[in-house]
Enzyme design. Structure first.
Site, short mmCIF file in Angstrom:
data_model
loop_
_atom_site.label_atom_id
_atom_site.label_comp_id
_atom_site.label_asym_id
_atom_site.label_seq_id
_atom_site.Cartn_x
_atom_site.Cartn_y
_atom_site.Cartn_z
N ARG A 54 0.84 -1.21 0.00
CA ARG A 54 0.00 0.00 0.00
C ARG A 54 0.87 1.26 0.00
O ARG A 54 0.50 2.28 -0.57
CB ARG A 54 -1.00 0.00 1.16
N GLU A 105 -10.10 5.33 6.85
CA GLU A 105 -8.67 5.66 6.87
C GLU A 105 -8.29 7.01 6.26
O GLU A 105 -7.42 7.70 6.78
CB GLU A 105 -7.88 4.55 6.16
N1 LUZ Z 1 -5.51 -4.73 5.52
C1 LUZ Z 1 -5.24 -5.64 4.58
C2 LUZ Z 1 -5.62 -3.43 5.24
O1 LUZ Z 1 -5.13 -6.81 4.89
N2 LUZ Z 1 -5.13 -5.25 3.30
C3 LUZ Z 1 -5.23 -3.97 2.92
O2 LUZ Z 1 -5.12 -3.64 1.75
C4 LUZ Z 1 -5.48 -3.01 3.93
N3 LUZ Z 1 -5.57 -1.72 3.63
C5 LUZ Z 1 -5.78 -0.84 4.61
C6 LUZ Z 1 -5.92 -1.27 5.90
N4 LUZ Z 1 -5.85 -2.55 6.21
MO1 MOS Z 2 -6.74 -1.46 9.18
S1 MOS Z 2 -5.00 -0.49 9.14
O1 MOS Z 2 -6.91 -2.67 10.23
O2 MOS Z 2 -7.83 -0.91 8.17
#
Ligand code: LUZ
Ligand code: MOS
Length: 770
Positions: free
Chosen positions: A313, A715
């Site tokens: 990400r 987020e």
């Molecule tokens: N968790 C995950 C995340 O497993 N994959 C993701 O792409 C993600 N993105 C944002 C927050 N948690």
């Molecule tokens: Mo998340 S960083 O558990 O969306």
């Protein structure tokens, strides 16, 4: 009151329970008889070989039932979401300070804690690495590095009028959910087990417990009523504690609970990843970005956990809200001897965006421009392509920017700050603009699925279960709004049940801002399975064709006029007619997919856009500062519940402000967190929150990918907080601080030292002048 009854209005459904302290969490439920308490014994050193451990005194201490180590694990000994590289209880090597080596299980918590203090351990220390660049140089890579690329960066530099280079040091962040990690397990008949866990991912807990106990997944029931906060910290790392209580319950045949203290939680669980980064940015004479190159060294901690998807990400958000024709970004997971760093709201995106914004700041310094002059000419528009190939559809980046600049009168804010700075020496103001563009979908495409189960009881009340977790963010309010909308009834009739692996299977973690999207669509689809039977019953009762029938405000309408038939009677008659009143719904995000190896394709269903203007005043004598204002224009599509969305936007923003300013995660060369308690780790509170915090929601437009036309909101607002760094930096520069390093958090201490450095550098010159 009537307003509250309408769908999409009203407060979070748990608000009243929360403020009265009546909401139930794992350890609020009356414990099963004879429940034991487990406490973890963590490694005192960050890296070493265990020479010997003496558990005799602990085992014979009052109230102790057993002390478990790795040898007591009945089946699988390794856990890990992506790769199983983490020992559930340490083997002979310990890899971070606080890594769990043993579990003390006793009749009471006090007895367990006392017994733990009697454990003697002998560890041969090994060298400790805490910095990612140091790990990289030593070849300590968790996985091979990855590079995403577009255009031809090597050629592009030649065409640039300006080229800047620099580096960033970005701090981590502790999640600090009000409710620390905890779990409870109860052994059941026939080798089955029930686990109550404070987890964002019940299925991860179920899978891991099944492996660790050596039983099939259907024998493990995981139940989650709600969490007192998660923020990513319980996406993967709640699993450990669920496994611990499960093992202890299996061993003792009794219920077992484990509740981490705040200090244990900070010491033993991972955090937002610190990053060390290098950047190079090339621009033409007008500030248009022609080329961007960056290297991102992620401090992954001791085990893989979610570090690779977090890194992915980072790569995907490395160009933030800007259209950049030539870009190459390398990122790498570097193994250090800290607790395994993990998911945290933004999931690697914020760090990469900070690097981009730093590069722009450096270019602005060199070109004598303001940052926003460069930002503005490079903003994304519809039809542009991200450097990973995805084309922008319905891009609202510029709309939020223009709206923020006009609505909040940026020009006036600027001129007021300039006037202020011209007439004040001790205090200086700084202003920044922070555009945010965040991709919505799990980057692991298979996780983009959701399921729900809807029951209508014959009294007309409804129970909804989804795979999503209510962690304070308000997803259950959204689920209620969706079901209320489909059935045309009051939200008061609808209850959201605890999330439970026997009602919804194989759920994805509640994460990636996608919980309301995936589960909301699943609820809609489940309701739409039941609705035709209700309409058929109404058609029979009222003797009019189905096509003329609808339900609104709890009453059946015929050609849009109210009939005598109300919801409750309709449900009861549907039951007597032997039509279904229960259904499950399944949703998979359509039209996404990408090649992660190549870094090319369409990972995201859509993007969320927004812009935040931040104003600060720095006291240049003391280094302290106040955030005077944050003014946000944010795109929520068509909001399901405005209060819930505003709660997420304000909360995310303040969490981002904390990350950038005061949340200083300090560890020493021995890998020990020296800011490991809330007395030394400062959180933003209501006093720090800007007095003038304004959120303007962009004119609603239906988002076809979101339930009821909504957009994900969890987020993206966190990244507005990045702006505060650059506002403070600007204020420092107004006081002559020059090239302020891109080192976050920009604590008052760092502000003061930055200003001092500038004063010292100037002294020789002023001496010469006199
Ligand atoms: N968790 C995950 C995340 O497993 N994959 C993701 O792409 C993600 N993105 C944002 C927050 N948690
Ligand atoms: Mo998340 S960083 O558990 O969306």
């Amino acid at each position: 009151m009537s307003k509250e009854k309408k769908h999409g209005q009203g407060r979070h459904k748990d608000a009243e329970l929360h403020v009265r302290g009546r909401s139930e969490y794992v350890d609020d439920v009356t414990p099963p008889a004879g429940m034991l308490t487990a406490v973890p014994f963590g490694s005192p050193l960050a890296h070493g070989t265990i020479r010997g451990i003496n558990l005799d005194a602990a085992r014979s201490a009052p109230g102790v039932v057993c002390v478990l180590t790795r040898a007591d694990l009945p089946a699988e000994k390794m856990i890990g979401a992506i790769i199983p590289d983490e020992p559930l209880l340490a083997d002979e090597t310990v890899c971070f300070q606080g890594q769990v080596i043993a579990l003390v299980v006793a009749e009471s918590w006090a007895q367990a804690v006392h017994a733990r203090s009697l454990i003697e351990i002998d560890i041969d220390p090994l060298p400790v690495i805490t910095e990612p660049r140091q790990a990289f140089a030593a070849g300590e890579l968790m996985f091979p590095s990855r590079t995403f690329e577009i255009g031809n960066i090597d050629k592009a530099w030649a065409a640039c009028a300006h080229i800047v280079e620099g580096r960033c040091e970005i701090g981590g962040q502790e999640h600090v959910p009000l409710e620390t990690n905890r779990a409870r397990a109860l052994p059941r008949e026939n080798g089955e087990i029930t686990v109550w866990s404070s987890t964002q991912s019940p299925y991860s807990a179920q899978k891991a417990v099944a492996k660790v106990l050596g039983i099939p997944e259907h024998k493990v029931e995981v139940d989650v009523k709600r969490l007192g906060g998660g923020f990513g910290g319980k996406e993967d790392q709640a699993t450990h504690w669920a496994c611990h209580v499960a093992v202890a319950a299996r061993r003792t045949g009794r219920a077992v609970e484990l509740v981490l203290s705040r200090e244990e939680d900070i010491r033993m669980t991972g955090k937002r990843h610190p990053y060390a980064c290098d950047f190079k940015l090339g621009l033409d004479a007008d500030g248009k970005i022609l080329a961007y190159k960056a290297e991102l060294y992620q401090n992954s901690g001791a085990f893989a956990d979610l570090s690779m998807p977090v890194l992915e990400r980072s790569l995907l958000h490395a160009t933030n809200a800007y259209n950049i024709p030539n870009a190459r970004v390398m990122a790498v997971c570097c193994r250090t001897h800290l607790a395994p760093n993990t998911a945290f709201r933004g999931f690697g995106g914020p760090q990469a965006m900070f690097v981009m914004e730093s590069a722009i700041a450096k270019a602005a310094d060199q070109m004598g421009l303001r940052r926003d002059a460069i930002q503005e000419v490079n903003l994304l528009r519809t039809g542009d392509r991200f450097y990973y190939g995805q084309e922008l559809e319905a891009c609202r980046m510029r709309v939020t920017w223009d709206e923020a600049v006009e609505h909040f009168e940026l020009a006036d804010i600027r001129s007021r700050a300039e006037d202020f700075n011209a007439s004040n020496r001790q205090f200086k103001k700084g202003v920044s603009v922070m555009p945010v563009c965040f991709g919505i979908s799990f980057t692991k495409t298979f996780l983009n699925q959701g399921s729900a189960l809807v029951h209508i009881y014959t009294d007309g009340s409804i129970g909804v279960t989804t795979g999503g977790i209510e962690m304070g963010q308000g997803m259950s309010s959204n689920m209620i709004a969706v079901a209320a909308r489909v059935f045309g009834i009051s939200p008061d009739r609808i209850k959201v049940e605890a999330t439970n692996t026997t009602r919804v299977a194989n759920m994805s973690p509640s994460a990636a801002s996608a919980t309301s999207d995936l589960n909301g669509h699943a609820v809609r689809l489940a309701c739409e399975e039941i609705l035709p039977g209700l309409l058929e019953t109404a058609s029979e009762m009222l003797k009019v064709p189905v096509a003329q029938i609808s339900i609104e405000a709890e009453r059946v309408l015929v050609d849009s006029s109210p009939s005598e038939l109300e919801w409750q009677a309709l449900v009861l008659n549907t039951y007597f007619a032997r039509r279904r009143l229960s259904a499950s719904g399944f949703y998979a995000t359509p039209d996404i997919g990408w090649d992660g190896e190549k870094g090319w394709g369409k990972p995201f269903a859509y993007h969320v856009y927004g812009t935040c203007i931040t104003e600060v005043t720095v006291d240049c004598l003391r280094g302290i500062y106040t955030v005077d204002a944050c003014k946000v224009v944010h795109d929520v599509g068509r909001s399901i519940n405005e209060l819930v969305d505003r709660g997420q936007i304000e909360g995310g923003l303040v969490q981002g402000l904390g990350w950038m300013t005061m949340e200083d995660l300090v560890f020493n060369d021995e890998g020990r967190y020296t800011s490991g308690a809330l007395s030394t780790y400062k959180l933003p509170d209501v006093y720090f929150t800007p007095d003038d915090l304004r959120v303007k929601l962009l004119e609603p437009i239906d988002n076809p990918a979101g339930p009821l036309g909504s957009k994900a909101v969890g987020e993206p607002p966190l990244m507005y907080g990045i702006g505060v760094f650059f506002a403070i930096r600007e204020a420092m520069q107004a006081a002559g601080a020059g090239d302020v390093p891109f080192h976050s958090p920009i604590t008052p201490e760092r502000v003061l030292m930055g200003l001092e450095r500038a004063r010292k550098n100037k002294e020789p010159r002023s001496v010469r002048a006199t």
